[in-house]
Scaffold this active site. Structure first.
Site, PDB file in Angstrom:
ATOM      1  N   GLU A  74       0.712  -1.261  -0.135  1.00 60.73           N
ATOM      2  CA  GLU A  74       0.146   0.033  -0.015  1.00 60.73           C
ATOM      3  C   GLU A  74       0.867   1.089   0.009  1.00 60.73           C
ATOM      4  O   GLU A  74       0.528   2.477   0.077  1.00 60.73           O
ATOM      5  CB  GLU A  74      -0.760  -0.051   1.490  1.00 60.73           C
ATOM      6  N   ASP A 126      -7.462  -4.238  -5.557  1.00 62.81           N
ATOM      7  CA  ASP A 126      -6.576  -4.544  -4.552  1.00 62.81           C
ATOM      8  C   ASP A 126      -6.836  -6.077  -4.318  1.00 62.81           C
ATOM      9  O   ASP A 126      -6.922  -6.472  -3.098  1.00 62.81           O
ATOM     10  CB  ASP A 126      -6.806  -3.681  -3.420  1.00 62.81           C
ATOM     11  N   ASN A 183      -0.857  -6.855  -4.545  1.00 63.17           N
ATOM     12  CA  ASN A 183      -1.335  -5.724  -5.715  1.00 63.17           C
ATOM     13  C   ASN A 183      -0.250  -4.688  -6.375  1.00 63.17           C
ATOM     14  O   ASN A 183       0.836  -4.640  -5.862  1.00 63.17           O
ATOM     15  CB  ASN A 183      -2.228  -4.597  -4.984  1.00 63.17           C
TER      16      ASN A 183
END
Ligand code: CA
Length: 596
Positions: free
Chosen positions: A206, A325, A283
């Site tokens: 992230e 995601d 991701n």
């Protein structure tokens, strides 16, 4: 002469205890049982008196041939002991215990580790990692477990370090930095021992972290090979030479690959015969896929790596150009599959994207792909010829196409927390079924413009998770890997976030946020036993035997990603109290006697 002999044994990877024995006797003796070898780890699933690896064997089946605790006796399952993790800060206990020679090794929130007497629960030592300010764990301060090898126990920390301590004393033997925590890197998974190497990935998907799989000498921490999982980055081979991952700009445009994500933030499984490591990648970064056209290899992908060199042998990408995601880190469970009258060395994986994939683990060929949750909106199926999803067009809009900062939103199912998240499924050799801790939820998701800034969240997306049904989010599902048929479902009011254990006793064990460790029948799903642990169970049950008695252990302690990211799921779980306990069970004496 003796010196030469010792040197050559060191080169062959003999353990220190074995070497000491060889020096005194002049011959190689049977290895000291307390020294953990690669062979012990490879054969972990065959030995019921120990759990020497994460996943209960390198195939990660989480199945035990023990059957003392079974349909007839499970009603007599009672606590043997409990251990409190202590400390003022509780949160998210996702650990899996390791058990060897009567000692249990567990990890806890905030990068802590303990050794306990497996019979009494008495603490033998503790290790508390000193965490700096400014760490960036995306999804709670969890740790999922350690690895044991030789006379060491090794785990990763929230400030992106690997730490090895002496199994007897808990004293630090070596410490190595994985990456810079100030750039958003961290570590929460259990490392893998494969090919006499310590294998780990990294966390930070992230934050625009670049995914990397690293192999180290487990005795010293020294790096042996390193493989970035984003095309264009350069890895290191065991001889020190370098090689590029993939082909520059083949599936990424311009410079988008540089902060491309793909963090392999969950551990891998291992086939000792094929010498392949199976690991998934997270991701692509940022979440906003309009910012990075192309398939974005090797993000949201399952990889098979050559354990000698780290080179990518094959890959399968469930979600090309991932826009939701969905990550691709979920475990590959290795098993034998009857396929067209032949036994195939297969691997199964239940992706966050809602599909259950069965692959030929020798070459990565896709054998089947079936929905394992009711609600999948982004793809109607998977083309078995090409292996690619048949997308429905359920992607959020490009912010550049609308006025203002936000692009057009869509409602996508599953939500990004996934049809199944990190918590591991189990394969029962008794039934030939997979038991998948699944969840049904949706999200509203939209894109926003974003630029990379070191150490800051790199998403370019906004989202709200919502339940799909009024009465359940979690669903324990038994899936037949041959047909894709769901044999039974057991609903749960809140999301399932604990791993699963199956046994030859015909039982499936798993935990619930409501605080229960449960045992259900592996053929019908009928509930056969439950115990209230006092806090939500997001840990990982395992079983072993000691002095003729079968034990079950699990960590209790609510936390993890759901209370932090769950959006409108929040009110369902906001009443759940935190904790930090290791609960260990065995049959009451009278029941044990009856079973013998
Ligand atoms: Ca992610």
């Amino acid at each position: 002469m003796r010196f030469t002999r010792t040197r050559s044994m060191m080169a062959a990877g003999a353990s220190s205890a074995l070497m000491a024995a060889a020096l005194t006797s002049g011959t190689v003796v049977a290895s000291d049982n307390n020294v953990v070898t690669q062979q012990m780890i490879n054969e972990d699933a065959m030995h019921t008196d120990r759990v020497t690896s994460y996943g209960m064997g390198p195939h990660h089946q989480r199945y035990s041939s023990l059957d003392q605790i079974n349909h007839d006796t499970v009603s007599g399952l009672v606590p043997a002991w409990a251990f409190s993790f202590g400390g003022e800060q509780q949160r998210g206990q996702e650990t899996q215990a390791l058990i060897h020679e009567g000692v249990m090794y567990i990890t806890g929130s905030y990068s802590r580790m303990w050794a306990l007497d497996a019979k009494s629960g008495e603490m033998l030592w503790s290790y508390e990692h000193r965490l700096p300010d400014g760490i960036s764990p995306c999804c709670d301060v969890v740790n999922r477990g350690a690895a044991i090898y030789d006379d060491l126990v090794i785990f990763g920390t929230l400030d992106a370090m690997m730490v090895a301590v002496d199994r007897e004393t808990g004293r630090v033997r070596w410490r190595e930095k994985i990456a810079d925590y100030q750039a958003g890197y961290s570590y929460t998974a259990a490392p893998l021992i494969a090919n006499d190497l310590l294998i780990h990935g990294n966390s930070g998907g992230e934050f625009g972290a670049v995914g990397m799989v690293t192999a180290r000498d487990p005795r010293t921490g020294e790096m042996v090979w390193e493989r970035p999982v984003v095309e264009g980055h350069v890895g290191t081979l065991p001889d020190g030479s370098e090689s590029m991952t993939g082909e520059l700009n083949a599936t990424w445009e311009g410079e988008t690959w540089k902060q491309g994500g793909g963090a392999p933030w969950l551990g891998g499984s291992y086939d000792p015969e094929l010498n392949l490591i199976y690991i998934g990648t997270g991701n692509p970064a940022p979440w906003n896929a309009h910012a990075r056209p192309g398939d974005n290899l090797y993000t949201s992908t399952r990889l098979a790596l050559d354990a000698d060199t780290g080179e990518i042998v094959w890959h399968y990408q469930p979600t090309p150009n991932d826009h939701w995601d969905y990550d691709g880190v979920n475990e590959m469970v290795l098993f034998d599959l009857d396929y067209d009258g032949e036994t195939v060395k297969a691997a199964a994986t239940a992706d966050r994207n809602g599909f259950f994939y069965v692959l030929d683990r020798e070459n990565g060929a896709l054998l089947s792909a079936t929905k394992f949750v009711n609600e999948v909106s982004w793809a109607e199926g998977v083309d078995l010829e090409t292996g690619r999803p048949i997308e429905t067009g359920n992607r959020p809009g490009n912010p550049a196409d609308t006025e203002g900062d936000e692009g057009e939103s869509v409602v996508a199912r599953p939500a990004f927390l996934g049809g199944k998240n990190w918590n591991h499924m189990s394969y029962s050799q008794r039934t030939g079924l997979f038991y998948i801790p699944s969840n049904e939820w949706e999200m509203e998701i939209w894109n926003e413009p974003v630029t990379y800034r070191r150490g800051a969240a790199f998403l370019g997306a906004g989202f709200t998770i919502k339940p799909v049904y009024d009465d359940k989010v979690g669903v324990m599902r038994a899936m037949d890997p041959k047909t894709g048929e769901i044999k039974f479902e057991v609903p749960n009011r809140t999301p399932l976030w604990s791993s699963v254990l199956t046994t030859a006793g015909g039982l499936v064990f798993y935990g619930t946020p409501e605080g229960y460790l449960k045992a259900i029948c592996d053929e019908t799903g009928e509930e056969m036993w439950k115990f209230q642990t006092g806090s939500g169970v997001v840990g990982q049950p395992v079983t072993w035997e000691m002095d003729g008695e079968q034990y079950i252990t699990v960590a209790s302690g609510w936390g993890g990603a759901v209370p932090l990211w769950g959006g409108e799921i929040g009110p369902l779980v906001s009443h759940i109290t935190q904790g930090g306990m290791m609960w260990t069970f065995k049959l009451a004496d009278i029941q044990t006697a009856a079973a013998r």
